[in-house]
Write a protein that holds these residues in place. Structure first.
Motif, PDB file in Angstrom:
ATOM      1  N   THR A   1       0.840  -1.190   0.000  1.00 42.39           N
ATOM      2  CA  THR A   1       0.000   0.000   0.000  1.00 42.39           C
ATOM      3  C   THR A   1       0.880   1.247   0.000  1.00 42.39           C
ATOM      4  N   PHE A   2       0.235   2.396  -0.023  1.00 36.43           N
ATOM      5  CA  PHE A   2       0.971   3.664   0.017  1.00 36.43           C
ATOM      6  C   PHE A   2       1.797   3.786   1.293  1.00 36.43           C
ATOM      7  N   ASP A   3       1.351   3.123   2.360  1.00 39.01           N
ATOM      8  CA  ASP A   3       2.091   3.174   3.626  1.00 39.01           C
ATOM      9  C   ASP A   3       3.414   2.420   3.556  1.00 39.01           C
ATOM     10  N   ASP A   4       3.615   1.648   2.497  1.00 46.03           N
ATOM     11  CA  ASP A   4       4.876   0.908   2.348  1.00 46.03           C
ATOM     12  C   ASP A   4       5.967   1.742   1.686  1.00 46.03           C
ATOM     13  N   VAL A   5       5.697   2.992   1.413  1.00 45.04           N
ATOM     14  CA  VAL A   5       6.729   3.901   0.910  1.00 45.04           C
ATOM     15  C   VAL A   5       7.452   4.471   2.131  1.00 45.04           C
ATOM     16  N   THR A   6       8.535   3.801   2.500  1.00 44.16           N
ATOM     17  CA  THR A   6       9.260   4.162   3.723  1.00 44.16           C
ATOM     18  C   THR A   6      10.730   4.488   3.457  1.00 44.16           C
TER      19      THR A   6
ATOM     20  N   GLY B   1      12.724   9.108  -9.335  1.00 46.88           N
ATOM     21  CA  GLY B   1      11.388   9.514  -9.744  1.00 46.88           C
ATOM     22  C   GLY B   1      10.327   8.650  -9.098  1.00 46.88           C
ATOM     23  N   VAL B   2       9.158   9.229  -8.875  1.00 51.47           N
ATOM     24  CA  VAL B   2       7.984   8.477  -8.424  1.00 51.47           C
ATOM     25  C   VAL B   2       6.856   8.786  -9.399  1.00 51.47           C
ATOM     26  N   TYR B   3       6.283   7.721  -9.938  1.00 46.42           N
ATOM     27  CA  TYR B   3       5.214   7.812 -10.926  1.00 46.42           C
ATOM     28  C   TYR B   3       3.930   7.345 -10.251  1.00 46.42           C
ATOM     29  N   ALA B   4       3.027   8.275  -9.947  1.00 48.85           N
ATOM     30  CA  ALA B   4       1.786   7.954  -9.237  1.00 48.85           C
ATOM     31  C   ALA B   4       0.607   8.332 -10.140  1.00 48.85           C
ATOM     32  N   SER B   5       0.290   7.437 -11.065  1.00 48.44           N
ATOM     33  CA  SER B   5      -0.716   7.710 -12.084  1.00 48.44           C
ATOM     34  C   SER B   5      -2.083   7.207 -11.638  1.00 48.44           C
ATOM     35  N   PHE B   6      -2.924   8.115 -11.178  1.00 46.76           N
ATOM     36  CA  PHE B   6      -4.293   7.802 -10.794  1.00 46.76           C
ATOM     37  C   PHE B   6      -4.365   6.682  -9.759  1.00 46.76           C
ATOM     38  N   SER B   7      -3.497   6.768  -8.770  1.00 48.57           N
ATOM     39  CA  SER B   7      -3.505   5.791  -7.685  1.00 48.57           C
ATOM     40  C   SER B   7      -3.845   6.447  -6.346  1.00 48.57           C
ATOM     41  N   LEU B   8      -3.227   7.586  -6.059  1.00 46.76           N
ATOM     42  CA  LEU B   8      -3.449   8.228  -4.759  1.00 46.76           C
ATOM     43  C   LEU B   8      -4.882   8.745  -4.592  1.00 46.76           C
ATOM     44  N   LEU B   9      -5.652   8.791  -5.658  1.00 48.68           N
ATOM     45  CA  LEU B   9      -7.051   9.187  -5.545  1.00 48.68           C
ATOM     46  C   LEU B   9      -7.883   8.137  -4.822  1.00 48.68           C
ATOM     47  N   HIS B  10      -7.312   6.946  -4.595  1.00 53.08           N
ATOM     48  CA  HIS B  10      -8.006   5.919  -3.815  1.00 53.08           C
ATOM     49  C   HIS B  10      -7.734   6.046  -2.314  1.00 53.08           C
ATOM     50  N   ALA B  11      -6.827   6.923  -1.922  1.00 55.03           N
ATOM     51  CA  ALA B  11      -6.527   7.116  -0.499  1.00 55.03           C
ATOM     52  C   ALA B  11      -7.526   8.082   0.128  1.00 55.03           C
ATOM     53  N   PRO B  12      -7.874   7.871   1.386  1.00 59.12           N
ATOM     54  CA  PRO B  12      -8.731   8.838   2.073  1.00 59.12           C
ATOM     55  C   PRO B  12      -8.082  10.223   2.086  1.00 59.12           C
ATOM     56  N   ARG B  13      -8.911  11.252   2.033  1.00 58.83           N
ATOM     57  CA  ARG B  13      -8.428  12.637   2.013  1.00 58.83           C
ATOM     58  C   ARG B  13      -7.481  12.923   3.179  1.00 58.83           C
ATOM     59  N   SER B  14      -7.796  12.379   4.345  1.00 59.62           N
ATOM     60  CA  SER B  14      -6.981  12.651   5.533  1.00 59.62           C
ATOM     61  C   SER B  14      -5.567  12.075   5.417  1.00 59.62           C
TER      62      SER B  14
ATOM     63  N   ARG C   1     -18.028   6.501  -4.242  1.00 59.79           N
ATOM     64  CA  ARG C   1     -17.733   5.301  -5.038  1.00 59.79           C
ATOM     65  C   ARG C   1     -18.269   5.479  -6.455  1.00 59.79           C
ATOM     66  N   ASP C   2     -17.520   4.897  -7.401  1.00 61.96           N
ATOM     67  CA  ASP C   2     -17.987   4.965  -8.781  1.00 61.96           C
ATOM     68  C   ASP C   2     -18.949   3.810  -9.064  1.00 61.96           C
ATOM     69  N   ASP C   3     -19.332   3.660 -10.330  1.00 61.28           N
ATOM     70  CA  ASP C   3     -20.351   2.664 -10.687  1.00 61.28           C
ATOM     71  C   ASP C   3     -19.886   1.220 -10.548  1.00 61.28           C
ATOM     72  N   ILE C   4     -18.582   1.002 -10.373  1.00 57.00           N
ATOM     73  CA  ILE C   4     -18.101  -0.365 -10.140  1.00 57.00           C
ATOM     74  C   ILE C   4     -17.552  -0.519  -8.722  1.00 57.00           C
ATOM     75  N   ASN C   5     -17.943   0.418  -7.841  1.00 60.37           N
ATOM     76  CA  ASN C   5     -17.711   0.307  -6.400  1.00 60.37           C
ATOM     77  C   ASN C   5     -16.298   0.656  -5.947  1.00 60.37           C
ATOM     78  N   ARG C   6     -15.545   1.386  -6.769  1.00 59.71           N
ATOM     79  CA  ARG C   6     -14.227   1.838  -6.332  1.00 59.71           C
ATOM     80  C   ARG C   6     -14.366   3.132  -5.528  1.00 59.71           C
ATOM     81  N   TYR C   7     -13.587   3.234  -4.470  1.00 59.96           N
ATOM     82  CA  TYR C   7     -13.585   4.435  -3.619  1.00 59.96           C
ATOM     83  C   TYR C   7     -12.673   5.502  -4.220  1.00 59.96           C
ATOM     84  N   TYR C   8     -13.182   6.725  -4.306  1.00 61.82           N
ATOM     85  CA  TYR C   8     -12.407   7.835  -4.856  1.00 61.82           C
ATOM     86  C   TYR C   8     -12.463   9.050  -3.947  1.00 61.82           C
TER      87      TYR C   8
END
Length: 196
Positions: free
Chosen positions: A89-94, A101-114, A145-152
């Motif tokens: 997960t994102f928490d494994d970036v330690t 470089g870090v390439y974060a293409s439409f992934s961090l949008l699944h993390a809670p805002r906080s 959530r979108d129409d296929i139940n992904r959290y955004y």
């Protein structure tokens, strides 16, 4: 970060469909621009790498890539296609000062805002001084959530820029566009180029 099982299940059930999604021209250009901005032979983290298509592209550009994703089916597909992929997960970036470089293409949008600010801070720490960040996000407000139940989680451009600046990044440029995603909807997006 607690993994969102419904998001992972949505991706697990649609690996083949995900691989068929054509990237908008803005994303194709951005991916190449990111590869060009990282020094030749540089070490890159593909954060939220999906099935590894972008990782494979970056590898073909001569970069060394470590791919990280929370969906086991994506990691398996990436590994089967020669990508150095890991389940996490994102928490494994330690790491500290590890990546060019870090390439974060439409992934961090699944993390809670906080969690967004601390994830960006961890990425900043993991990058070498001057290291490149590519961040792709959907534009909007709120969380749902979108129409296929992904959290955004959706952000406005000023929110993204402020959070990046607070995390220590210098924003180089942004690009906006509209693209059709896995759920079939057309969404506005922003591509951000920044450096540590």
């Amino acid at each position: 970060m607690t993994q969102d099982k419904r998001t992972i299940d949505a991706y697990t059930a649609r690996v083949a469909d995900y691989l068929k999604i054509p990237l908008p021209p803005e994303q194709l250009e951005a991916r190449q621009a990111f590869a060009d901005a990282v020094e030749a032979g540089g070490y890159v983290l593909d954060l939220g790498s999906g099935p590894g298509s972008d990782s494979a592209f970056l590898m073909r550009q001569g970069l060394k890539v470590r791919a990280l994703d929370a969906t086991p089916a994506f990691v398996e597909h990436a590994r089967d296609n020669g990508v150095d992929a890991y389940l996490g997960t994102f928490d494994d970036v330690t790491e500290a000062e590890e990546y060019d470089g870090v390439y974060a293409s439409f992934s961090l949008l699944h993390a809670p805002r906080s969690d967004f600010p601390r994830h960006l801070s961890a990425i900043h720490t993991a990058l070498k001084s001057g290291g490149q960040l590519f961040l792709g996000m959907k534009l909007g407000t709120g969380e749902h959530r979108d129409d296929i139940n992904r959290y955004y989680t959706y952000y406005t451009q000023p929110e993204i820029e402020e959070t990046l600046t607070t995390a220590g990044f210098t924003i180089d440029r942004t690009v906006q566009g509209i693209g059709k995603g896995l759920a079939g909807s057309y969404d506005g997006f922003i591509l951000v180029f920044a450096h540590a």
